[in-house]
Design a protein around this motif. Structure first.
Motif, mmCIF file in Angstrom:
data_model
loop_
_atom_site.group_PDB
_atom_site.id
_atom_site.type_symbol
_atom_site.label_atom_id
_atom_site.label_comp_id
_atom_site.label_asym_id
_atom_site.label_seq_id
_atom_site.Cartn_x
_atom_site.Cartn_y
_atom_site.Cartn_z
ATOM 1 N N THR A 26 0.864 -1.187 0.000
ATOM 2 C CA THR A 26 0.000 0.000 0.000
ATOM 3 C C THR A 26 0.897 1.232 0.000
ATOM 4 N N ALA A 27 0.291 2.401 -0.185
ATOM 5 C CA ALA A 27 1.053 3.649 -0.165
ATOM 6 C C ALA A 27 0.118 4.802 0.137
ATOM 7 N N PRO A 28 0.644 5.881 0.731
ATOM 8 C CA PRO A 28 -0.187 7.080 0.935
ATOM 9 C C PRO A 28 -0.411 7.773 -0.401
ATOM 10 N N LEU A 29 -1.360 8.689 -0.441
ATOM 11 C CA LEU A 29 -1.615 9.428 -1.669
ATOM 12 C C LEU A 29 -0.498 10.404 -1.987
ATOM 13 N N SER A 30 0.136 10.950 -0.966
ATOM 14 C CA SER A 30 1.194 11.927 -1.170
ATOM 15 C C SER A 30 2.392 11.310 -1.899
ATOM 16 N N GLY A 31 2.913 12.072 -2.869
ATOM 17 C CA GLY A 31 4.084 11.607 -3.593
ATOM 18 C C GLY A 31 5.341 11.547 -2.741
ATOM 19 N N SER A 32 5.337 12.235 -1.620
ATOM 20 C CA SER A 32 6.492 12.203 -0.724
ATOM 21 C C SER A 32 6.365 11.115 0.334
ATOM 22 N N GLY A 33 5.216 10.405 0.329
ATOM 23 C CA GLY A 33 5.004 9.336 1.308
ATOM 24 C C GLY A 33 5.779 8.085 0.949
ATOM 25 N N HIS A 34 5.757 7.138 1.864
ATOM 26 C CA HIS A 34 6.539 5.917 1.707
ATOM 27 C C HIS A 34 5.656 4.727 1.348
ATOM 28 N N VAL A 35 6.082 3.991 0.323
ATOM 29 C CA VAL A 35 5.404 2.758 -0.065
ATOM 30 C C VAL A 35 5.698 1.700 0.996
ATOM 31 N N ASN A 36 4.690 0.948 1.377
ATOM 32 C CA ASN A 36 4.880 -0.082 2.394
ATOM 33 C C ASN A 36 4.599 -1.466 1.812
ATOM 34 N N VAL A 37 5.445 -2.431 2.166
ATOM 35 C CA VAL A 37 5.246 -3.828 1.792
ATOM 36 C C VAL A 37 5.346 -4.670 3.057
ATOM 37 N N SER A 38 4.301 -5.433 3.351
ATOM 38 C CA SER A 38 4.267 -6.243 4.565
ATOM 39 C C SER A 38 4.099 -7.721 4.219
ATOM 40 N N PRO A 39 4.968 -8.598 4.754
ATOM 41 C CA PRO A 39 4.772 -10.041 4.573
ATOM 42 C C PRO A 39 3.745 -10.569 5.563
ATOM 43 N N LYS A 40 2.934 -11.501 5.127
ATOM 44 C CA LYS A 40 1.919 -12.115 5.982
ATOM 45 C C LYS A 40 2.063 -13.627 5.921
ATOM 46 N N GLY A 41 2.281 -14.241 7.076
ATOM 47 C CA GLY A 41 2.406 -15.692 7.136
ATOM 48 C C GLY A 41 1.322 -16.309 7.979
ATOM 49 N N GLY A 42 0.913 -17.517 7.622
ATOM 50 C CA GLY A 42 -0.131 -18.199 8.379
ATOM 51 C C GLY A 42 -1.385 -18.371 7.546
ATOM 52 N N LYS A 43 -2.225 -19.281 7.989
ATOM 53 C CA LYS A 43 -3.464 -19.583 7.255
ATOM 54 C C LYS A 43 -4.618 -18.726 7.760
ATOM 55 N N TYR A 44 -4.378 -17.416 7.767
ATOM 56 C CA TYR A 44 -5.388 -16.491 8.285
ATOM 57 C C TYR A 44 -5.955 -15.641 7.156
ATOM 58 N N PHE A 45 -6.300 -16.268 6.058
ATOM 59 C CA PHE A 45 -6.798 -15.533 4.898
ATOM 60 C C PHE A 45 -7.703 -16.447 4.086
ATOM 61 N N GLY A 46 -8.355 -15.857 3.081
ATOM 62 C CA GLY A 46 -9.219 -16.675 2.255
ATOM 63 C C GLY A 46 -9.737 -15.933 1.037
ATOM 64 N N VAL A 47 -10.435 -16.648 0.193
ATOM 65 C CA VAL A 47 -11.069 -16.102 -1.007
ATOM 66 C C VAL A 47 -12.575 -16.290 -0.841
ATOM 67 N N LEU A 48 -13.304 -15.192 -0.755
ATOM 68 C CA LEU A 48 -14.759 -15.276 -0.599
ATOM 69 C C LEU A 48 -15.446 -15.606 -1.917
ATOM 70 N N ASP A 49 -14.971 -14.958 -2.976
ATOM 71 C CA ASP A 49 -15.501 -15.212 -4.307
ATOM 72 C C ASP A 49 -14.467 -14.711 -5.305
#
Length: 280
Positions: A26-49
């Motif tokens: 994700t990233a803020p709207l501001s061009g001077s903001g910082h892009v963020n990348v976060s790793p997520k581990g574990g079976k805590y997610f899913g596809v609803l459709d």
């Protein structure tokens, strides 16, 4: 060779559900903001459709994703997954807009009920929210340079830390509450975007000074919504209102002629009754 889809192809849904790790960007709207990348581990997610991906957001020292998703006019998010096994190489990206369901909110509780996540949440006392991703584009590319890696297991450190914290809180140590932790760690992003409103409000109410997240000359020096900034905005609104009033007073007849074709006659009558008092 890259292939793009408007929705998640049925052939990818099981592959996505089988992943052990994914990345959130994700990233803020501001061009001077910082892009963020976060790793997520574990079976805590899913596809609803075919258009909806979700994951359980666990507490941590950062809250970039939440701050970016709730920033007015923002909400952009990308999910990336990779094939690490000795199978056909693959990188899959899900582009969309994210919705944050804060812990214990009405929408959060409804989602937990609908997906029967009660057992999962009992094992994860540090859960913070659910992130729902409304997907508008899916991309699948080769991944020829992604290395082979074997999955040795999931780390339990984060869950163990919050389990101990939760135990201390239940034993009467109010300083171990998740609300206090969030207010200290998650009130602001590194670019000084606010976190969840209830988290910011709790911190202010209990006079909890948020942690400093960036250092050096390029670090943001003030919160974007400080009292000083509010005063400046109010002052500017007063000035602009005054200038607009002067403009209307001096050029009323000209402005009236310009809007006659677009404004209903009843409105014109109201304007001519009100403005001349100022014009005189």
């Amino acid at each position: 060779m890259g292939v793009f889809y408007e929705t998640i192809p049925e052939t990818l849904i099981d592959w996505i559900r089988a992943q052990n790790v994914f990345w959130v960007a994700t990233a803020p709207l501001s061009g001077s903001g910082h892009v963020n990348v976060s790793p997520k581990g574990g079976k805590y997610f899913g596809v609803l459709d075919e258009r909806t991906f979700w994951y359980l957001d666990l507490s941590g020292s950062g809250n970039e994703t939440i701050s970016h998703l709730i920033e007015p006019g923002n909400g952009r998010i990308t999910i990336q997954m990779n094939e690490f096994k000795r199978a056909a190489p693959k990188i899959v990206r899900l582009w969309g807009h994210g919705l944050v369901l804060p812990r214990e909110s009405k929408d959060f509780n409804h989602f937990v009920e609908s997906q029967d996540l009660h057992d999962m949440l009992r094992e994860l006392p540090g859960h913070r929210s659910v992130i729902i991703v409304d997907i508008h584009q899916v991309g699948s590319s080769c991944g020829f340079s992604v290395p082979y890696m074997d999955h040795a297991g999931f780390r339990t450190t984060l869950n163990d830390v919050y389990a101990k914290k939760d135990k201390k809180f239940r034993e009467g140590n109010k300083d171990e509450s998740m609300e206090r932790y969030w207010s200290y760690k998650n009130s602001w992003s590194i670019d000084k975007l606010p976190g969840l409103p209830n988290v910011v409000a709790y911190g202010k109410r209990n006079k909890i000074e948020p942690i400093t997240k960036m250092v050096g000359p390029r670090a943001p020096q003030t919160h974007p919504y400080t009292k000083l900034d509010s005063n400046i905005m109010i002052f500017m609104m007063i000035v602009w209102s005054f200038l607009a009033g002067v403009l209307i007073t001096l050029h009323f007849e000209t402005l009236l002629g310009l809007i006659t074709d677009f404004v209903p006659p009843a409105m014109i009558d109201l304007l001519t009754q009100a403005i001349p008092q100022t014009k005189a």
